[in-house]
Structure formats: C-alpha cells, structure tokens
Write an enzyme that holds these catalytic residues in place. Structure first.
Site, PDB file in Angstrom:
ATOM      1  N   LYS A   1     -88.343  35.266 -23.968  1.00 27.71           N
ATOM      2  CA  LYS A   1     -89.075  34.014 -24.151  1.00 27.71           C
ATOM      3  C   LYS A   1     -89.511  33.942 -25.604  1.00 27.71           C
ATOM      4  O   LYS A   1     -89.588  34.974 -26.282  1.00 27.71           O
ATOM      5  CB  LYS A   1     -90.303  33.980 -23.238  1.00 27.71           C
ATOM      6  CG  LYS A   1     -90.785  32.588 -22.923  1.00 27.71           C
ATOM      7  CD  LYS A   1     -89.935  31.890 -21.878  1.00 27.71           C
ATOM      8  CE  LYS A   1     -90.349  30.440 -21.706  1.00 27.71           C
ATOM      9  NZ  LYS A   1     -89.696  29.823 -20.546  1.00 27.71           N
TER      10      LYS A   1
ATOM     11  N   ASP B   1     -88.404  24.653 -23.255  1.00 22.49           N
ATOM     12  CA  ASP B   1     -89.544  24.878 -22.361  1.00 22.49           C
ATOM     13  C   ASP B   1     -90.546  23.796 -22.766  1.00 22.49           C
ATOM     14  O   ASP B   1     -90.137  22.772 -23.343  1.00 22.49           O
ATOM     15  CB  ASP B   1     -90.114  26.297 -22.538  1.00 22.49           C
ATOM     16  CG  ASP B   1     -91.150  26.672 -21.476  1.00 22.49           C
ATOM     17  OD1 ASP B   1     -90.749  26.989 -20.343  1.00 22.49           O
ATOM     18  OD2 ASP B   1     -92.363  26.622 -21.756  1.00 22.49           O
TER      19      ASP B   1
HETATM   20  P1  NDP Z   1     -92.554  19.509 -20.875  1.00 27.04           P
HETATM   21  O1  NDP Z   1     -93.098  19.746 -22.229  1.00 27.04           O
HETATM   22  O2  NDP Z   1     -91.370  18.625 -20.723  1.00 27.04           O
HETATM   23  O3  NDP Z   1     -93.697  18.935 -19.924  1.00 27.04           O
HETATM   24  C1  NDP Z   1     -94.878  19.638 -19.692  1.00 27.04           C
HETATM   25  C2  NDP Z   1     -95.804  18.752 -18.868  1.00 27.04           C
HETATM   26  O4  NDP Z   1     -96.945  19.514 -18.502  1.00 27.04           O
HETATM   27  C3  NDP Z   1     -96.312  17.558 -19.643  1.00 27.04           C
HETATM   28  O5  NDP Z   1     -96.576  16.511 -18.764  1.00 27.04           O
HETATM   29  C4  NDP Z   1     -97.601  18.098 -20.244  1.00 27.04           C
HETATM   30  O6  NDP Z   1     -98.542  17.089 -20.556  1.00 27.04           O
HETATM   31  C5  NDP Z   1     -98.105  18.972 -19.123  1.00 27.04           C
HETATM   32  N1  NDP Z   1     -98.925  20.063 -19.668  1.00 27.04           N
HETATM   33  C6  NDP Z   1     -98.581  20.956 -20.618  1.00 27.04           C
HETATM   34  N2  NDP Z   1     -99.593  21.786 -20.894  1.00 27.04           N
HETATM   35  C7  NDP Z   1    -100.582  21.414 -20.095  1.00 27.04           C
HETATM   36  C8  NDP Z   1    -101.904  21.881 -19.913  1.00 27.04           C
HETATM   37  N3  NDP Z   1    -102.389  22.914 -20.611  1.00 27.04           N
HETATM   38  N4  NDP Z   1    -102.653  21.263 -18.968  1.00 27.04           N
HETATM   39  C9  NDP Z   1    -102.157  20.224 -18.241  1.00 27.04           C
HETATM   40  N5  NDP Z   1    -100.911  19.737 -18.393  1.00 27.04           N
HETATM   41  C10 NDP Z   1    -100.156  20.317 -19.300  1.00 27.04           C
HETATM   42  O7  NDP Z   1     -92.276  20.953 -20.256  1.00 27.04           O
HETATM   43  P2  NDP Z   1     -91.372  21.353 -19.018  1.00 27.04           P
HETATM   44  O8  NDP Z   1     -91.400  20.270 -18.003  1.00 27.04           O
HETATM   45  O9  NDP Z   1     -90.073  21.828 -19.540  1.00 27.04           O
HETATM   46  O10 NDP Z   1     -92.141  22.638 -18.469  1.00 27.04           O
HETATM   47  C11 NDP Z   1     -93.165  22.560 -17.476  1.00 27.04           C
HETATM   48  C12 NDP Z   1     -93.360  23.923 -16.844  1.00 27.04           C
HETATM   49  O11 NDP Z   1     -92.140  24.334 -16.207  1.00 27.04           O
HETATM   50  C13 NDP Z   1     -93.732  25.075 -17.773  1.00 27.04           C
HETATM   51  O12 NDP Z   1     -94.554  25.992 -17.100  1.00 27.04           O
HETATM   52  C14 NDP Z   1     -92.391  25.732 -18.048  1.00 27.04           C
HETATM   53  O13 NDP Z   1     -92.534  27.076 -18.455  1.00 27.04           O
HETATM   54  C15 NDP Z   1     -91.758  25.616 -16.686  1.00 27.04           C
HETATM   55  N6  NDP Z   1     -90.306  25.738 -16.635  1.00 27.04           N
HETATM   56  C16 NDP Z   1     -89.519  24.887 -17.370  1.00 27.04           C
HETATM   57  C17 NDP Z   1     -88.153  24.988 -17.288  1.00 27.04           C
HETATM   58  C18 NDP Z   1     -87.250  24.014 -17.962  1.00 27.04           C
HETATM   59  O14 NDP Z   1     -86.039  24.056 -17.689  1.00 27.04           O
HETATM   60  N7  NDP Z   1     -87.743  23.118 -18.797  1.00 27.04           N
HETATM   61  C19 NDP Z   1     -87.501  26.048 -16.504  1.00 27.04           C
HETATM   62  C20 NDP Z   1     -88.418  26.830 -15.696  1.00 27.04           C
HETATM   63  C21 NDP Z   1     -89.771  26.678 -15.807  1.00 27.04           C
HETATM   64  P3  NDP Z   1     -98.621  16.466 -22.041  1.00 27.04           P
HETATM   65  O15 NDP Z   1     -97.566  15.404 -22.070  1.00 27.04           O
HETATM   66  O16 NDP Z   1     -99.996  15.923 -22.105  1.00 27.04           O
HETATM   67  O17 NDP Z   1     -98.383  17.561 -23.006  1.00 27.04           O
END
Ligand code: NDP
Length: 448
Positions: A129, A169
C-alpha cells in the site's frame, strides 16, 4: 493451548511496542492474530518458522519527500509512502491513497490487510500500500498533475510489473492514475502497461476495474444472503461514502432490485427515502467534484444532515464504503436494533472491533473487507493478465470473471470457517484462508 495463546499475545504486544503510535496498524494486526491460534495448533511448523512474526513485519518501507508548486507558484511539501508488505505470492500489489490523514501507520494497516486480501483472491499477487498526505480536494487539475509527477519521480525506481504494481484508493482515481502512468512512462522510457492498474481502458486498463470493488461487495453480500435463504431483491440498503466504491455498490444493488436510501461524504449524510438517484450522485461527485449536500438542493424529498450518522437510518443491508473505523459499536447496535441483517465492507476496516463483535453476536451476516472488497484487486490482477497478453476482454466476460471470483472467495471463506470450528464467521474464514496461502509459500522459500 495456553502456550499458543500466550505466543500470539506476545506477537501482538511486540508489534505494538515496535511500531509506536500506529493505532490502525495495531488494530489490523490484533484482529488477524487473534484468529490464528487454531492454525498454530493444527500446523505447529508455522510457529517454528515464525510465520506470524514475519508476516507482521513489512519487507520494505519507503518514505520520501514530494515537493510541488501550486497554481500561484507557492511551494508545498508532502510526504510519500510505499510499503511493500509481502511478496510471497507475487509482486507487491495495492493502492495509493491521497488524503490529508495518510501516515505510515495507516499505510501499514492497509498494506497488512492487503496481504491477506490478495491471497484470498487466489491471484498471484503480494500485498502493498502507499500514498501521500496530499489532499486533492479543491486542487486544480494542473496542481494534481504536478503533484503526481513529483510523487512518481521518486516512486518509479521502486516499481515494475514484476516488482510492485500500485493502483488507486481514496483520492486516487482515473485522473491521478493517468498522470502517474504518464510520468512513469516518461522517466523509464518504457510503455510498461502492467506497472499500474486502474488505467483508462483506452490505454491499457481493464473494463470493469472501475466498477469492480463496488460490484464485488454486492456479490459477496448476495452470497452471504443466499446462504441464509435470502436475496438482495427488495431490500432497503444504506451505503456510506459517495466515491468509487460506493457509487458502483449502489449501481449493482439497484440493478439487483434493492433500494438504496442513503449515502454520504466526509461532510454529511443524504437520506432519500424514495431511493438515491445515482445519476445525481455521480454528476455531483465524479464530474463536478462537489459535495453530497448538493443532492438535497436538487431533490427536495431528500434530507441532508451535516456530520450525520448514516447508520442510524433503518436498513436491512448496510455497506460501509468510505473509510476506516466509520462504523463503531454504537452504530452497529443501531443497525441491529433497526433490523439490519447483513453488513458488507466495501471500505478497509470500516468497522471497529467493538462493532464487529456486536454484529457477530447478533447474528448479522458480516463480510469483512478483506473478503468482501477483494473484487477490486482481483480485477486489477485481471488487468495485469490482459496487459501481459496484450489483450482486452469484453465487459461481460470480465464481469463474469469477477462474479466467479467473488463466489469462490465466499465459498472458500465459508469452508475455512467451518474447518476451524467457526461456522458462518467470515472474519475467521478470511483471516485463516489468507494466512495459510501466504504461509505455505513463505515456508517454501526458506528464511528470507
Ligand atoms: P474515493 O476517494 O473514491 O471515495 C471515498 C469516499 O469516502 C468519499 O465519499 C469520501 O468523502 C469518503 N470519505 C473519505 N474519508 C472519509 C472520512 N474520514 N470520513 C468520512 N468519509 C470519508 O475512495 P474509494 O471509494 O476508492 O475508497 C473507499 C474505501 O474503499 C477506502 O477504505 C478504500 O481503502 C476502500 N477500497 C477501495 C478500493 C478501490 O478499488 N478503490 C478497493 C478496496 C477497498 P469526500 O468526498 O468528502 O472525501
């Protein structure tokens, strides 16, 4: 018996002592190590080879300075990270996170989880990571490009399709992957498609990669429900986040006949009892890069609650798809009280240990992120396959592969949990399944 439990407790305490201040990493290690005693009882040679101790220590950790200039010419300094955690099963593989909260402890927790997750997929990939404490929010495309170029100017020397293959991510989507790949290609003078995944399909990416994590978590939940004689159709669902994972989880839930009534971002929660309009969410978040609060301005029937708790909204299926530790014990109890029957983790470690305990005790079908969100990295491995064979598969074929992989993951977790006397417990199933696959390779390679 007691000796093995004491040994595992010592390992946990050692990790805490040697990695001070890294609370998320301690949490991730504890959660896995606590489930491994039955493995050491059955296979004592893993204790002799100190496999748990070795798995808890990253193979390598890189920290570097990332200087860049904003549009006004001001210089900014961020910190970049890449932790190659374990390469027993293949090249390091795992995403890059750009978020102001990123630090070494967070990257290590994510890398540690990734080792098990990647093993569970059955694909030949190790775990890693990385990321930076850079916040892309509010930055122009030019600023993001300059940051990505500076980041890759150091990171490129540690990467390679047979060495380390990053992906996206939080905060790293198609735009960032494009800038990162462009700089890698420029510096190395190689069009090495397989060095990054999550690329745009027009230049080496795989169809379905964008959708894969969200679709995959829904497929996993579908399998958990099937095992209980239930289906997704007709269920009321809540999905936290509104990023890549959340958007495609919502899309698949709706396609399977569920109604998603709430989603969120880091500022607040939107509740639309008639069902979230995904086209609006996608436009606001993906195209305009705006805030989810704008949803309620456009749809008067929806309520927006700043800093609201999405888990207090009644639902039968809950998918945490935002970030770590977003679903605590009180939230888990609220879900249970409101009749929630299944929780599938799209995010990594979104449920706190107290939350997990409450869900398991209440008999909620619980899919931990290691298993439930593995569809993303599995499809990244499919992207690597396509790059290696200079091929591009159709959407239908790739999605079918993803679906099969998720069904296999569920089945193998289920069988492993039964084998180790914890039927229906996917925490035990996924931890042990991942551990066994990595451990066998590590023993074969000797002490390295
Ligand atoms: P994105 O950046 O596309 O989206 C993240 C979302 O979560 C946004 O809506 C963001 O809101 C919100 N968010 C982020 N940080 C916080 C916080 N501290 N409190 C509340 N909301 C928060 O990321 P992903 O969708 O790619 O990733 C989401 C999760 O999934 C993570 O845990 C990641 O590690 C996991 N994941 C992702 C994969 C992938 O293929 N992308 C694969 C496996 C796991 P805002 O718009 O306000 O920032």
């Amino acid at each position: 018996m007691a000796e093995i439990d004491a040994r595992i407790e010592n390992i946990i305490q050692d990790v805490i002592r040697r990695n001070p201040g890294e609370s998320e990493f301690h949490q991730a290690v504890t959660e896995v190590a606590e489930t491994l005693a039955p493995v050491l009882r059955k296979y004592p040679h893993y204790a002799e080879h100190k496999i748990i101790e070795r798995i808890c220590e990253p193979e390598r950790q890189i920290i570097f300075r990332v200087p860049w200039q904003d549009d006004s010419g001001e210089v900014h300094i961020n910190r970049g990270f890449r932790v190659g955690f374990n390469s027993a099963l293949g090249p390091y593989k795992g995403g890059l996170r750009f978020h102001r909260s990123v630090n070494l402890g967070i990257v290590k927790f994510l890398g540690f989880e990734q080792v098990f997750k990647n093993a569970i997929t059955g694909m030949p990939i190790g775990g890693a990571k990385g990321g930076a404490d850079f916040d892309p929010r509010g930055r122009s495309d030019d600023e993001v490009m300059r940051f990505c170029q500076s980041f890759m100017t150091e990171l490129y020397r540690h990467l390679g399709e047979f060495t380390d293959v990053p992906a996206g991510d939080i905060g790293v989507g198609a735009r960032e992957i494009g800038y990162l790949f462009g700089q890698y290609k420029r510096i190395t003078n190689r069009y090495e498609s397989g060095v990054l995944t999550g690329k745009n399909p027009s230049w080496g990416g795989s169809l379905v990669r964008k959708e894969a994590t969200g679709y995959g978590v829904v497929y996993f939940v579908e399998e958990m429900l099937k095992a209980r004689g239930e289906t997704i159709e007709g269920k009321t669902c809540v999905v936290s986040g509104s990023g890549n994972v959340a958007i495609y989880a919502i899309e698949k839930l709706e396609a399977l006949g569920a109604r998603v009534v709430a989603c969120s971002d880091s500022d607040g929660v939107v509740h639309d009892p008639r069902g979230i309009r995904l086209d609006t969410v996608q436009r606001i978040k993906e195209v305009e890069r705006g805030r989810i609060s704008a949803y309620a301005d456009e749809h008067p029937q929806a309520a927006y609650q700043p800093a609201g708790n999405i888990w207090s909204i009644p639902c039968e299926v809950a998918l945490p798809c935002a970030t770590q530790n977003e679903l605590d014990e009180a939230s888990a109890r609220a879900l249970i009280a409101n009749g929630c029957i299944a929780v599938g983790e799209g995010a990594n470690m979104p449920t706190t240990p107290g939350g997990v305990r409450a869900l398991l005790e209440a008999g909620v079908a619980y899919g931990p992120g290691k298993a439930a969100n593995a569809g993303g990295v599995a499809t990244s491995a499919l992207e690597m396959q396509q790059n290696a064979s200079r091929d591009a598969w159709t959407f239908e074929y790739t999605e079918q592969r993803l679906h099969e992989i998720m069904k296999d993951i569920h089945r193998h977790c289920h069988e492993t949990a039964e084998e180790f006397a914890s039927p229906g417990n996917h925490v035990v199933g996924s931890n042990i399944l991942g551990f066994l696959r990595v451990a066998e390779a590590m023993v074969a390679f000797g002490v390295i």
